[in-house]
Design an enzyme around this catalytic site. Structure first.
Site, short mmCIF file in Angstrom:
data_model
loop_
_atom_site.label_atom_id
_atom_site.label_comp_id
_atom_site.label_asym_id
_atom_site.label_seq_id
_atom_site.Cartn_x
_atom_site.Cartn_y
_atom_site.Cartn_z
N GLU A 44 -0.61 -0.75 -3.41
CA GLU A 44 0.50 0.11 -3.80
C GLU A 44 0.47 1.44 -3.04
OE1 GLU A 44 3.10 -0.67 -5.40
OE2 GLU A 44 2.43 -2.65 -6.05
N TYR A 127 5.22 5.96 -10.35
CA TYR A 127 5.45 4.62 -9.81
C TYR A 127 4.15 3.84 -9.68
CZ TYR A 127 6.00 0.74 -6.72
OH TYR A 127 5.93 -0.53 -6.21
N ASP A 145 10.85 0.53 -7.39
CA ASP A 145 10.79 0.94 -5.99
C ASP A 145 12.19 0.78 -5.39
OD1 ASP A 145 11.14 -1.79 -5.67
OD2 ASP A 145 9.41 -2.07 -4.35
#
Length: 356
Positions: A44, A127, A145
């Protein structure tokens, strides 16, 4: 309606999930295989502002060299920065090390298993915390996203332009996030956006959400999501000095930790501005190359004038230090510095037949 959307998407994902080195397939997950939070976190961080295609090889090299968070925490900064070279957004590499060391020193070597705990880690924002919570720990946290924003804007025919639309698109995504299989669901929406609900020419005919998609029905899917026009990027200028000693060594410096390309290897140079000041690291006969190195960062375009010089063994630079040719790899340079090297290397390569 909500349950149908979730079930249809998960059925599609079970049959069409992309194969990625950091991902546990839906079949393996169903069989009890749990994702490694370290690998999920690393993927990520690497995927921020970057594509899957660009990240795959970097991820494989990183996890082969540092297979655990403890291995990464113990790594030399210079080795990690060199391995990251070319992936861009170099603050991510510095945060990668800070986070790994925090996990080892403050969390007993294990990633927190709650969203709140993950948010306390260096370099981890909402996120990333949501993605690790959902994918690694199967918690029903929303993950949004660019792919998810595009899917949600089309599913609900939302015409509010980004970035102003982010809160409402996040709420759409949150409302659909299931309690059961949230990790697979989060990855399914991202896969849908990456492979079916693409920015141009979405493949609506084979989309599992074709029927309920409001934008498809309205004929507005190709124009969504709307975006506020970006301001033109300013232009900045700078100088890069490439010196090579008569024994083949290259003059290099490690940039300050803070700022663009922080902690990365590079060539001594000037500030980057409208009117940069020349500050050569050696008093020698510098030659200016006809070609310039041009690179685009997030907020500006940069054009570097490249100056080269051949210098004797006793040259004493005011910035940087000479690195033997055998210890220098151009692949350790960030992209803009590699562009400078590509311009300067040929004129400076043949200094000593035994050293070049």
């Amino acid at each position: 309606m909500r349950d149908r959307l979730i079930n249809d998407l998960l059925d599609w994902y079970d049959a069409n999930a992309r194969v990625m080195p950091w991902r546990v397939s839906p079949a393996d997950r169903k069989a009890g295989v749990k994702p490694d939070p370290y690998r999920v976190w690393m993927s990520e961080i690497m995927l921020q502002q970057t594509t899957v295609a660009a990240v795959r090889d970097y991820f494989n090299r990183f996890t082969a060299r540092w297979p655990t968070v403890a291995d990464l925490a113990a790594a030399d900064d210079a080795d990690v920065m060199a391995e990251w070279a070319g992936l861009g957004y170099y603050a991510r590499a510095r945060n990668l090390l800070k986070c790994a060391r925090f996990v080892v020193d403050e969390c007993g070597g294990a990633f927190p298993d709650t969203h709140a705990g993950l948010l306390k880690l260096p370099g981890v924002g909402p996120y990333t915390a949501g993605a690790v919570s959902s994918i690694a720990y199967n918690l029903p946290e929303v993950v949004v996203d660019g792919n998810v924003e595009r899917v949600m804007s089309r599913l609900y025919d939302e015409h509010t332009p980004l970035p102003a639309a982010k809160p409402v698109l996040t709420e759409y995504a949150r409302a659909l996030t299931p309690i059961d299989r949230p990790g697979d669901y989060a990855q399914a929406v991202m896969d849908l956006g990456a492979t079916i609900c693409t920015p141009r020419n979405p493949a609506c005919g084979i989309c599992p959400w074709r029927d309920p998609c409001a934008a498809r029905a309205a004929g507005t899917a190709p124009e969504l999501p709307k975006k506020t026009p970006k301001k033109p990027k300013p232009e900045r200028l700078g100088f890069a000095y490439v010196a090579r000693r008569e024994d083949g060594a290259w003059l290099l410096e490690t940039r300050p930790d803070k700022g663009l390309l922080g902690g990365m290897l590079g060539w001594p140079g000037s500030d980057w501005s409208d009117a940069p000041k020349t500050n050569p690291p050696l008093d020698t006969d510098w030659q200016t190359l006809n070609a310039t190195a041009r690179h685009t960062f997030t907020h500006f375009h940069l054009t570097l004038t490249v100056l080269i010089a051949r210098v004797p063994k006793d040259a004493a630079p005011s910035a940087g230090s000479f690195v033997p040719a055998a210890d220098f790899s151009p692949s350790s340079l960030p992209t803009v510095m590699r562009k400078v090297y590509d311009l300067a290397a040929d004129p400076l390569r043949h200094i000593d037949p035994d050293q070049s």
